[in-house]
Design an enzyme around this catalytic site. Structure first.
Site, PDB file in Angstrom:
ATOM      1  N   MET A 265      -1.467  29.729  -2.413  1.00 29.25           N
ATOM      2  CA  MET A 265      -1.102  31.073  -1.961  1.00 29.25           C
ATOM      3  C   MET A 265      -1.666  32.101  -2.942  1.00 29.25           C
ATOM      4  SD  MET A 265       0.455  30.503   0.878  1.00 29.25           S
ATOM      5  CE  MET A 265       1.585  31.801   1.343  1.00 29.25           C
ATOM      6  N   HIS A 266      -2.984  32.233  -2.949  1.00 29.17           N
ATOM      7  CA  HIS A 266      -3.657  33.107  -3.914  1.00 29.17           C
ATOM      8  C   HIS A 266      -3.227  34.569  -3.747  1.00 29.17           C
ATOM      9  CE1 HIS A 266      -6.180  29.867  -5.259  1.00 29.17           C
ATOM     10  NE2 HIS A 266      -6.861  29.786  -4.144  1.00 29.17           N
ATOM     11  N   ASP A 267      -3.725  35.218  -2.722  1.00 31.09           N
ATOM     12  CA  ASP A 267      -3.465  36.649  -2.543  1.00 31.09           C
ATOM     13  C   ASP A 267      -1.996  36.958  -2.232  1.00 31.09           C
ATOM     14  OD1 ASP A 267      -6.129  36.960  -3.064  1.00 31.09           O
ATOM     15  OD2 ASP A 267      -6.713  37.300  -0.990  1.00 31.09           O
TER      16      ASP A 267
END
Length: 331
Positions: A265-267
């Protein structure tokens, strides 16, 4: 190629449509600079669904896909989740110095795998994103805005170079970028956003503007495991279904390239950090970026400093993270 452009005027009135009825709300003023991107799309859904965040503008940059697609995709997401009140401004079409690099392999040719692309009804707002950032931040009260950055830092760097005084209007940058102990995701050392424009990253980190850095060290520990996506899919309504489609598509792409792993869940970590910073741990630091050619090009270098301007985030409560996501799309 980006579509029609209309001038935009900030009236100062804030309206939330998150509960099905319009209501004036007091919320945290926010500018989002992004390059949608599947995980940017998830991030936008979270930000635009939260009554605690007042998204005043979305600025786009070339990154995951070229600028005409990131600009379209941002407007697509606003239309899909009924937030066309938020203006979208197109920014820099390429990095400051290096050759452009994109990531269609991970995000699909359209940039938003999992959704059918279309030309949004709402055109791009005017002016150029960098000009808009300067105008908004110069007019702001001290520390009025938080600026979330989930793509290459080209727009933010250009704005800081053109008008260094805009730093006064920024309470904090919340940046998705960089890597330390986790290693890179586009080279062994570099994370994509900093690799895509390391010179812009150097400008931003060297500016001294306070920044929380959500990097691969933390995002690789928060993944959209199938049971977590299933819990979102089971929620009633259109938004959970859209979120599940995006995460399913991201998982398919991630598994193809990363040995079966589910998507980090980068961004979305940026919005989770803003809404629930207690879910995260980190330390005060000073961050720099390698801009010299070589195998470490684009690498973030992190030095722990008690009085450093940056917060290097290192861990998160993954279960609580996804409970927050569920609460946002269910609202």
């Amino acid at each position: 190629m980006c579509g029609a452009i209309l001038p935009w005027r900030d009236t100062g009135e804030r309206i939330s449509k998150n509960k099905g009825t319009d209501q004036i709300m007091t919320a945290r003023p926010l500018i989002i600079d992004c390059d949608p991107g599947v995980d940017d799309a998830v991030m936008l859904m979270m930000a635009l669904a939260s009554p605690a965040l007042d998204v005043r503008a979305i600025t786009t940059v070339a990154g995951n896909v070229p600028l005409h697609l990131t600009s379209r995709n941002a407007r697509m997401m606003c239309q899909i989740i009924d937030r066309t009140d938020v203006p979208v401004f197109a920014g820099c079409p390429r990095p400051i110095l290096r050759a452009p690099v994109t990531a269609e392999d991970f995000h699909g040719e359209s940039g938003i795998a999992g959704l059918d692309p279309f030309e949004p009804d709402t055109p791009l707002a005017r002016p150029h994103a960098v000009t808009q950032l300067i105008d908004m931040l110069q007019a702001a009260a001290p520390g009025e805005y938080t600026v979330v950055v989930t793509g290459p830092l080209t727009n933010i760097a250009a704005a800081l170079v053109m008008a260094p005084d805009i730093a006064r209007g920024i309470a904090q940058l919340v940046i998705m970028g960089g890597a330390d102990t986790a290693g890179g995701n586009i080279t062994p050392h570099a994370e994509f956003n900093l690799f895509a424009d390391p010179h812009a990253g150097a400008v931003v980190f060297d500016s001294g503007v306070p920044a929380a850095v959500l990097n691969l060290d933390v995002t690789h520990t928060v993944r959209a495991e199938p049971e977590r996506v299933a819990a979102i899919r089971a929620l009633p309504g259109e938004r959970p279904a859209i979120m599940a489609k995006l995460l399913d598509a991201a998982n398919t792409l991630e598994a193809r390239w990363k040995g079966g792993q589910m998507t980090p869940m980068h961004d979305p970590s940026t919005i989770a950090y803003m809404l629930a910073p207690d879910l995260f741990a980190g330390y005060a630091a000073r961050v720099s970026v390698v801009t010299e050619p070589g195998d470490r090009f684009g690498k973030t270098q992190v030095s722990a400093q008690a009085d450093g301007p940056h917060t290097w985030v290192t861990s998160a409560d993954a279960d609580a993270f996804f409970a927050l996501v569920e609460s946002l799309v269910a609202s």
